[in-house]
Design an enzyme around this catalytic site. Structure first.
Site, short mmCIF file in Angstrom:
data_model
loop_
_atom_site.label_atom_id
_atom_site.label_comp_id
_atom_site.label_asym_id
_atom_site.label_seq_id
_atom_site.Cartn_x
_atom_site.Cartn_y
_atom_site.Cartn_z
N CYS A 119 15.87 25.50 71.92
CA CYS A 119 16.48 24.33 72.64
C CYS A 119 15.84 23.99 73.86
O CYS A 119 15.14 24.69 74.40
CB CYS A 119 18.25 24.58 72.92
SG CYS A 119 19.11 23.10 73.03
N CYS A 121 17.74 22.53 76.50
CA CYS A 121 18.94 21.92 77.51
C CYS A 121 18.67 22.90 78.93
O CYS A 121 19.05 22.35 79.81
CB CYS A 121 20.13 22.48 76.98
SG CYS A 121 20.51 23.90 76.48
N CYS A 129 20.01 18.47 75.39
CA CYS A 129 19.16 19.44 74.42
C CYS A 129 17.98 18.74 73.64
O CYS A 129 17.29 19.33 72.74
CB CYS A 129 20.17 19.83 73.18
SG CYS A 129 21.51 20.71 73.76
N LYS A 194 27.41 22.65 64.49
CA LYS A 194 27.72 23.13 66.02
C LYS A 194 28.57 21.77 66.64
O LYS A 194 27.90 20.81 66.64
CB LYS A 194 26.55 23.25 66.62
CG LYS A 194 26.44 23.51 68.35
CD LYS A 194 25.14 23.62 69.02
CE LYS A 194 25.30 23.98 70.49
NZ LYS A 194 24.10 24.04 71.03
N ARG A 204 27.39 27.92 79.66
CA ARG A 204 27.07 26.77 80.59
C ARG A 204 26.48 27.55 81.95
O ARG A 204 25.68 27.23 82.67
CB ARG A 204 27.45 25.43 80.49
CG ARG A 204 27.40 24.88 79.26
CD ARG A 204 28.19 23.65 78.95
NE ARG A 204 27.83 23.09 77.70
CZ ARG A 204 28.60 22.35 77.27
NH1 ARG A 204 29.39 21.44 77.77
NH2 ARG A 204 28.55 21.84 75.99
N ARG A 216 27.80 16.18 75.47
CA ARG A 216 26.82 16.19 74.31
C ARG A 216 27.59 15.75 72.90
O ARG A 216 26.97 16.18 71.88
CB ARG A 216 26.61 17.83 74.27
CG ARG A 216 25.81 18.13 75.40
CD ARG A 216 25.36 19.57 75.49
NE ARG A 216 24.46 19.99 76.41
CZ ARG A 216 24.34 21.26 76.84
NH1 ARG A 216 25.19 22.32 76.58
NH2 ARG A 216 23.66 21.41 77.94
N GLU A 232 25.95 17.99 57.31
CA GLU A 232 25.03 18.69 58.15
C GLU A 232 24.34 19.58 57.56
O GLU A 232 23.11 20.11 57.62
CB GLU A 232 25.84 19.01 59.73
CG GLU A 232 26.14 17.90 60.63
CD GLU A 232 24.86 17.58 61.36
OE1 GLU A 232 23.70 18.00 61.33
OE2 GLU A 232 25.02 16.54 62.28
N LYS A 247 29.17 27.28 64.55
CA LYS A 247 29.77 27.54 66.04
C LYS A 247 30.39 26.42 66.53
O LYS A 247 30.15 25.16 66.45
CB LYS A 247 28.30 27.69 66.65
CG LYS A 247 28.32 28.07 68.35
CD LYS A 247 27.13 27.80 69.04
CE LYS A 247 27.04 28.27 70.70
NZ LYS A 247 25.83 28.09 71.32
N SER A 273 31.18 31.97 73.80
CA SER A 273 31.58 32.63 75.35
C SER A 273 33.01 32.56 75.92
O SER A 273 33.48 33.34 76.22
CB SER A 273 30.63 31.88 76.33
OG SER A 273 30.92 30.46 76.36
N TYR A 312 28.95 38.52 71.72
CA TYR A 312 28.68 39.26 73.07
C TYR A 312 29.66 40.62 72.96
O TYR A 312 29.60 41.28 73.93
CB TYR A 312 29.22 38.42 74.35
CG TYR A 312 28.57 37.16 73.98
CD1 TYR A 312 27.43 37.02 74.99
CD2 TYR A 312 29.21 35.80 73.80
CE1 TYR A 312 26.71 35.76 74.95
CE2 TYR A 312 28.41 34.60 73.75
CZ TYR A 312 27.25 34.72 74.30
OH TYR A 312 26.41 33.29 74.47
#
Length: 326
Positions: A119, A121, A129, A194, A204, A216, A232, A247, A273, A312
């Site tokens: 990406c 970004c 992005c 996404k 972020r 976005r 998509e 996501k 996150s 994570y």
């Protein structure tokens, strides 16, 4: 009393029998661990994501040792550049932070599967992005830079590239660039579905990638849409994606299931996150049993149809499974 009914509880009475008839299993081999690498020295906590740190290249070596000891088979690298510019130059620089990090990981443990986020970004001041002209994020001009970024990662040693930008046509552009350079065997895991989600907030902060203006929503998907997700994903399949991704994960299990039922490709779910931070925050307050909640979440994602869990929580799950003997 002659009642006729089924005794479903017979299979639940004994803990070993419960395990034997369990329909969905979570294994450490399911997991990909995302991490953040910087040019800075040392290890610095991401405050909104307890247990997640910004890692220097030296600290990355120690992290690879930990992941290897825990049996985590793969990781995804996100880079924090030293300098941002309008062309996102460090994204595809030979000595960019991601490119250096790939080489470090491969030197420390060549057996780890190294995936990279592709990406722009983090690498430009606008925090978007793709390439920005005025207040517009332009699609087609962004494709060459995204493809160049993916190629630079593979040249550095990445095993898999994962474009997350949501520009139309980026999978086709990356596939063509890799094939032209002779990397026909390198797979693409597309962030196919996404959403423009509120669950990305802590990321972020971690990636220093908040948009400098606007949002976005002109390129990430509307969270209300399911049929669009299939369109998509269909495009990415046609363009050469080898693995599809949804996501975020938790609020989109219906989407995971729909994509799984629609396409005969491996499917990843990114446990993002905000999903991570909410559980950690509640657990720190003593409001939930973190281990039980985490394992229930991961089981739910697999039950919905995901084969690859990008989370994570991977290190935590590895320890839970080890403690339970799984």
């Amino acid at each position: 009393m002659n009642l006729q009914f089924e005794r479903h509880r017979r299979l639940r009475n004994h803990p070993i029998l419960r395990e034997m008839v369990r329909e969905t299993q979570v294994h450490i081999s399911d997991f990909m661990y995302p991490l953040f690498v910087t040019h800075d020295e040392g290890r610095h906590p991401v405050l909104s994501m307890p247990g997640v740190d910004h890692l220097s290249l030296e600290e990355l070596k120690r992290e690879v040792e930990t992941l290897s000891e825990l049996g985590i088979p793969s990781l995804m690298i996100f880079g924090i550049p030293a300098i941002k510019d309008d062309l996102s130059s460090e994204a595809y620089a030979e000595e960019g932070i991601v490119q250096q990090a790939i080489r470090v990981v491969k030197q420390e443990n060549p057996k780890l599967l190294v995936a990279t986020d592709v990406c722009l970004c983090q690498y430009n001041p606008a925090g978007h992005c793709g390439i920005v002209h005025g207040d517009q994020i332009v699609n087609d001009e962004s494709l060459e830079l995204l493809a160049q970024t993916a190629l630079s990662h593979v040249i550095a040693g990445a095993d898999l590239v994962a474009p997350s930008d949501m520009m139309d046509g980026r999978v086709a552009a990356i596939r063509a660039k890799l094939d032209e350079a002779g990397f026909v065997q390198t797979p693409i895991m597309a962030y196919s579905v996404k959403y423009a989600s509120a669950f990305y907030g802590p990321f972020r902060e971690a990636a220093h990638s908040a948009p400098a203006f606007g949002d976005r929503r002109s390129y990430q998907m509307d969270p209300a849409n399911l049929r669009e997700a299939i369109r998509e994903a269909r495009s990415d399949v046609a363009e050469g994606a080898d693995i599809l991704m949804v996501k975020p994960a938790l609020a989109y299990m219906d989407v995971i299931r729909a994509v799984k039922e629609s396409f005969d490709l491996p499917l990843a779910a990114y446990n993002v996150s905000g999903e991570y931070a909410m559980v950690k925050a509640a657990a720190m307050q003593g409001w939930i049993d973190e281990r039980s909640v985490v394992m229930e979440m991961m089981t739910g994602l697999k039950r919905a149809g995901a084969e690859i869990l990008i989370s994570y929580f991977a290190k935590d799950v590895a320890r839970y499974l080890r403690e339970s003997g799984s």
